[in-house]
Design a protein around this motif. Structure first.
Motif, mmCIF file in Angstrom:
data_model
loop_
_atom_site.group_PDB
_atom_site.id
_atom_site.type_symbol
_atom_site.label_atom_id
_atom_site.label_comp_id
_atom_site.label_asym_id
_atom_site.label_seq_id
_atom_site.Cartn_x
_atom_site.Cartn_y
_atom_site.Cartn_z
ATOM 1 N N ASN A 280 35.244 34.656 11.855
ATOM 2 C CA ASN A 280 33.968 35.240 12.166
ATOM 3 C C ASN A 280 32.818 34.028 12.604
ATOM 4 O OD1 ASN A 280 30.771 34.687 10.624
ATOM 5 N ND2 ASN A 280 31.917 36.913 10.491
ATOM 6 N N ASN A 281 32.086 34.223 13.419
ATOM 7 C CA ASN A 281 31.038 33.448 14.172
ATOM 8 C C ASN A 281 30.508 32.318 13.372
ATOM 9 O OD1 ASN A 281 29.478 35.817 13.331
ATOM 10 N ND2 ASN A 281 27.989 34.436 14.419
ATOM 11 N N TYR B 209 32.505 28.949 12.817
ATOM 12 C CA TYR B 209 32.509 28.104 14.088
ATOM 13 C C TYR B 209 31.883 26.712 13.823
ATOM 14 C CZ TYR B 209 35.356 31.303 16.703
ATOM 15 O OH TYR B 209 36.207 32.154 17.286
ATOM 16 N N CYS C 166 26.339 27.509 19.773
ATOM 17 C CA CYS C 166 27.826 27.756 20.004
ATOM 18 C C CYS C 166 27.957 28.710 20.961
ATOM 19 C CB CYS C 166 28.439 28.154 18.701
ATOM 20 S SG CYS C 166 30.105 28.405 18.863
ATOM 21 N N ARG C 167 28.722 28.799 22.030
ATOM 22 C CA ARG C 167 29.238 29.774 22.894
ATOM 23 C C ARG C 167 30.559 30.062 22.774
ATOM 24 N NH1 ARG C 167 25.014 31.409 26.792
ATOM 25 N NH2 ARG C 167 23.711 29.410 26.803
ATOM 26 N N TYR C 168 30.801 31.425 22.975
ATOM 27 C CA TYR C 168 32.241 31.911 22.398
ATOM 28 C C TYR C 168 32.929 32.688 23.538
ATOM 29 C CZ TYR C 168 29.835 31.695 17.929
ATOM 30 O OH TYR C 168 28.982 31.212 16.921
ATOM 31 N N ALA D 181 35.624 28.332 22.148
ATOM 32 C CA ALA D 181 34.392 28.329 22.030
ATOM 33 C C ALA D 181 34.002 26.707 22.131
ATOM 34 C CB ALA D 181 34.152 28.707 20.555
#
Length: 150
Positions: A38-39, A42, A77-79, A119
């Motif tokens: 799940n985001n 992170y 955060c970048r995924y 990420a």
């Protein structure tokens, strides 16, 4: 006029962009109903990578009840690719900015052995007096530990 942050497509980072790596094991509870981490989890990985380093470097004493503490004031955060349980993640860590009372940590999360980050993101700690919550200068032990990540 267009917003440059929208026009520039973020790209994964490479292992060489980071100064130190630490393994993080995913857990069953990290996955969501879509079958990947799940985001929100992170950010927990970011926190784990930074605090593990600080503990190992002797710059964070979990038993201390006085003195200076770091408060998170900003995260991002970048995924790019999914991570999932059961998988070991390799968290790359570096310091992008070291200020008088703050530090910007940058973390890349990599599938084990992957060349590009699944990420990446950052978080900023502002160091404050535990009692007053007012910013203070970084303690020498912390500053020294962070120099190795610049």
């Amino acid at each position: 006029m267009s917003d440059p942050s929208v026009d520039e497509r973020p790209m994964p980072r490479l292992r060489g962009d980071y100064r130190r790596f630490a393994p993080i094991a995913t857990r069953w509870m990290d996955n969501d109903v879509y079958g990947h981490v799940n985001n929100a989890v992170y950010y927990s990985y970011f926190d784990t990578a930074v605090n593990r380093y600080l503990i190992e470097a002797g710059a964070l004493d979990l038993q201390a009840t006085h003195g200076v503490i770091g408060l998170v004031v900003q995260t991002q955060c970048r995924y790019f690719a999914p991570l999932a349980f059961p998988q070991t993640i390799e968290a790359g860590l570096r310091v992008a900015r070291l200020g008088r009372s703050s530090v910007r940590y940058e973390v890349g999360l990599f599938a084990a052995g992957a060349a590009s980050s699944a990420a990446h993101g950052h978080f900023v700690h502002v160091y404050v007096d535990r009692a007053t919550r007012r910013p203070v200068e970084l303690p020498p032990t912390l500053k020294s530990a962070l120099q190795g990540l610049l």
